[in-house]
Design a protein around this motif. Structure first.
Motif, PDB file in Angstrom:
ATOM      1  N   TYR A   1       0.844  -1.194   0.000  1.00  0.00           N
ATOM      2  CA  TYR A   1       0.000   0.000   0.000  1.00  0.00           C
ATOM      3  C   TYR A   1       0.877   1.240   0.000  1.00  0.00           C
ATOM      4  O   TYR A   1       2.055   1.187   0.338  1.00  0.00           O
ATOM      5  CB  TYR A   1      -0.947  -0.019   1.208  1.00  0.00           C
ATOM      6  CG  TYR A   1      -1.892  -1.193   1.150  1.00  0.00           C
ATOM      7  CD1 TYR A   1      -3.021  -1.153   0.343  1.00  0.00           C
ATOM      8  CD2 TYR A   1      -1.621  -2.357   1.855  1.00  0.00           C
ATOM      9  CE1 TYR A   1      -3.870  -2.248   0.249  1.00  0.00           C
ATOM     10  CE2 TYR A   1      -2.465  -3.456   1.764  1.00  0.00           C
ATOM     11  CZ  TYR A   1      -3.587  -3.392   0.966  1.00  0.00           C
ATOM     12  OH  TYR A   1      -4.408  -4.478   0.859  1.00  0.00           O
ATOM     13  N   PHE A   2       0.272   2.367  -0.369  1.00  0.00           N
ATOM     14  CA  PHE A   2       1.014   3.622  -0.482  1.00  0.00           C
ATOM     15  C   PHE A   2       0.292   4.714   0.294  1.00  0.00           C
ATOM     16  O   PHE A   2      -0.926   4.687   0.424  1.00  0.00           O
ATOM     17  CB  PHE A   2       1.141   4.037  -1.952  1.00  0.00           C
ATOM     18  CG  PHE A   2       1.655   2.943  -2.834  1.00  0.00           C
ATOM     19  CD1 PHE A   2       3.012   2.673  -2.906  1.00  0.00           C
ATOM     20  CD2 PHE A   2       0.792   2.151  -3.571  1.00  0.00           C
ATOM     21  CE1 PHE A   2       3.497   1.636  -3.703  1.00  0.00           C
ATOM     22  CE2 PHE A   2       1.259   1.115  -4.367  1.00  0.00           C
ATOM     23  CZ  PHE A   2       2.614   0.864  -4.435  1.00  0.00           C
ATOM     24  N   SER A   3       1.038   5.678   0.764  1.00  0.00           N
ATOM     25  CA  SER A   3       0.422   6.844   1.397  1.00  0.00           C
ATOM     26  C   SER A   3       0.761   8.054   0.530  1.00  0.00           C
ATOM     27  O   SER A   3       1.668   8.815   0.818  1.00  0.00           O
ATOM     28  CB  SER A   3       0.917   7.018   2.828  1.00  0.00           C
ATOM     29  OG  SER A   3       2.318   7.001   2.872  1.00  0.00           O
ATOM     30  N   GLY A   4       0.036   8.163  -0.578  1.00  0.00           N
ATOM     31  CA  GLY A   4       0.245   9.258  -1.510  1.00  0.00           C
ATOM     32  C   GLY A   4       1.287   8.915  -2.562  1.00  0.00           C
ATOM     33  O   GLY A   4       1.723   7.778  -2.691  1.00  0.00           O
ATOM     34  N   GLY A   5       1.684   9.935  -3.306  1.00  0.00           N
ATOM     35  CA  GLY A   5       2.679   9.765  -4.355  1.00  0.00           C
ATOM     36  C   GLY A   5       2.053   9.801  -5.739  1.00  0.00           C
ATOM     37  O   GLY A   5       0.844   9.707  -5.900  1.00  0.00           O
ATOM     38  N   ILE A   6       2.920   9.924  -6.727  1.00  0.00           N
ATOM     39  CA  ILE A   6       2.488  10.003  -8.121  1.00  0.00           C
ATOM     40  C   ILE A   6       3.112   8.854  -8.902  1.00  0.00           C
ATOM     41  O   ILE A   6       4.267   8.492  -8.665  1.00  0.00           O
ATOM     42  CB  ILE A   6       2.840  11.379  -8.740  1.00  0.00           C
ATOM     43  CG1 ILE A   6       2.369  11.474 -10.191  1.00  0.00           C
ATOM     44  CG2 ILE A   6       4.316  11.688  -8.604  1.00  0.00           C
ATOM     45  CD1 ILE A   6       2.506  12.855 -10.793  1.00  0.00           C
ATOM     46  N   GLY A   7       2.347   8.288  -9.821  1.00  0.00           N
ATOM     47  CA  GLY A   7       2.826   7.174 -10.615  1.00  0.00           C
ATOM     48  C   GLY A   7       2.698   7.424 -12.106  1.00  0.00           C
ATOM     49  O   GLY A   7       1.971   8.322 -12.542  1.00  0.00           O
ATOM     50  N   LEU A   8       3.411   6.605 -12.866  1.00  0.00           N
ATOM     51  CA  LEU A   8       3.375   6.647 -14.322  1.00  0.00           C
ATOM     52  C   LEU A   8       3.205   5.229 -14.832  1.00  0.00           C
ATOM     53  O   LEU A   8       3.977   4.342 -14.484  1.00  0.00           O
ATOM     54  CB  LEU A   8       4.691   7.238 -14.860  1.00  0.00           C
ATOM     55  CG  LEU A   8       4.914   7.191 -16.372  1.00  0.00           C
ATOM     56  CD1 LEU A   8       3.872   8.043 -17.110  1.00  0.00           C
ATOM     57  CD2 LEU A   8       6.330   7.655 -16.718  1.00  0.00           C
ATOM     58  N   ASP A   9       2.158   5.024 -15.630  1.00  0.00           N
ATOM     59  CA  ASP A   9       1.919   3.735 -16.291  1.00  0.00           C
ATOM     60  C   ASP A   9       2.168   3.985 -17.771  1.00  0.00           C
ATOM     61  O   ASP A   9       1.284   4.442 -18.494  1.00  0.00           O
ATOM     62  CB  ASP A   9       0.482   3.279 -16.011  1.00  0.00           C
ATOM     63  CG  ASP A   9       0.249   1.817 -16.355  1.00  0.00           C
ATOM     64  OD1 ASP A   9       1.110   1.219 -17.035  1.00  0.00           O
ATOM     65  OD2 ASP A   9      -0.801   1.277 -15.958  1.00  0.00           O
ATOM     66  N   LEU A  10       3.413   3.723 -18.216  1.00  0.00           N
ATOM     67  CA  LEU A  10       3.871   4.182 -19.535  1.00  0.00           C
ATOM     68  C   LEU A  10       3.316   3.378 -20.701  1.00  0.00           C
ATOM     69  O   LEU A  10       3.228   3.891 -21.814  1.00  0.00           O
ATOM     70  CB  LEU A  10       5.400   4.198 -19.567  1.00  0.00           C
ATOM     71  CG  LEU A  10       6.050   5.009 -20.668  1.00  0.00           C
ATOM     72  CD1 LEU A  10       5.573   6.451 -20.696  1.00  0.00           C
ATOM     73  CD2 LEU A  10       7.567   4.978 -20.529  1.00  0.00           C
ATOM     74  N   PHE A  11       2.970   2.131 -20.493  1.00  0.00           N
ATOM     75  CA  PHE A  11       2.342   1.310 -21.533  1.00  0.00           C
ATOM     76  C   PHE A  11       1.032   0.817 -20.928  1.00  0.00           C
ATOM     77  O   PHE A  11       0.889  -0.351 -20.585  1.00  0.00           O
ATOM     78  CB  PHE A  11       3.250   0.143 -21.926  1.00  0.00           C
ATOM     79  CG  PHE A  11       4.569   0.584 -22.516  1.00  0.00           C
ATOM     80  CD1 PHE A  11       4.711   0.753 -23.887  1.00  0.00           C
ATOM     81  CD2 PHE A  11       5.658   0.847 -21.703  1.00  0.00           C
ATOM     82  CE1 PHE A  11       5.919   1.166 -24.434  1.00  0.00           C
ATOM     83  CE2 PHE A  11       6.872   1.259 -22.235  1.00  0.00           C
ATOM     84  CZ  PHE A  11       7.002   1.415 -23.609  1.00  0.00           C
ATOM     85  N   GLY A  12       0.097   1.725 -20.756  1.00  0.00           N
ATOM     86  CA  GLY A  12      -1.081   1.521 -19.917  1.00  0.00           C
ATOM     87  C   GLY A  12      -1.957   0.328 -20.231  1.00  0.00           C
ATOM     88  O   GLY A  12      -2.520  -0.266 -19.327  1.00  0.00           O
TER      89      GLY A  12
END
Length: 187
Positions: free
Chosen positions: A39-50
């Protein structure tokens, strides 16, 4: 295909019509999040080949604050939009139709840095080593972040790419997952 855990747990996700994408199985998805989360508490992600958006949606469901989805295929982008909307994650998502290299150049201009980057390109067209090197060279990954690279089991990625070190490598049938991170933690 479904969301495995978090606030969207159990939501069924649509697959991209046709044979142009290869969805990540629930087993592999669960293994990935056990390695980088769960699990995460915030943050930004990138799904480059979605593709269908399954990995990025799972990360949002597990607490990531926002996600940028990118795919070159129009059907994939349409599917991501439907899945994001069905999960109530539209406000936390940006979705773009673009190829990986151009998307990364646009991200550099925005001066974004990510906590989590998913790289799951079509197995036949992989340039994972070059993409990971580019991400490192342009400091697109936060110092405490992870790159999750999904690839064919017979593709061998190096243990180190630039300043990034492969901290995990697992094989699940024809699929392999390599996770890269910086060895020095911090911001």
């Amino acid at each position: 295909m479904r969301v495995i855990s978090g606030k969207c747990k159990g939501r069924v996700l649509q697959a991209v019509p046709g044979m142009s994408t290869r969805p990540t199985t629930d087993k592999v998805k669960e293994a990935i999040f056990n390695m980088v989360g769960p699990y995460f508490s915030g943050g930004i992600g990138l799904d480059l080949f979605g593709g269908s958006g399954g990995l990025g949606i799972e990360a949002l469901s597990r607490g990531l604050h926002s996600m940028i989805f990118v795919d070159h295929d129009a059907k994939a982008v349409q599917t991501i939009r439907k899945n994001v909307e069905a999960c109530g994650l539209k406000e936390q998502s940006e979705i773009y139709r673009n190829d990986a290299e151009r998307a990364l150049k646009a991200i550099i201009k925005r001066q974004l840095r990510f906590h989590l980057i998913f790289l799951d390109p079509p197995y036949k067209k992989q340039k994972l080593q070059a993409l990971i090197s580019f991400i490192d060279e342009h400091s697109l990954l936060k110092k405490n972040g992870f790159i999750v690279a999904e690839h064919a089991h017979d593709i061998e990625l190096p243990d180190r790419i630039g300043n990034l070190v492969r901290i995990k490598h697992e094989v699940y049938g024809i699929t392999a997952v390599s996770i890269y991170a910086y060895t020095q933690k911090g911001e």
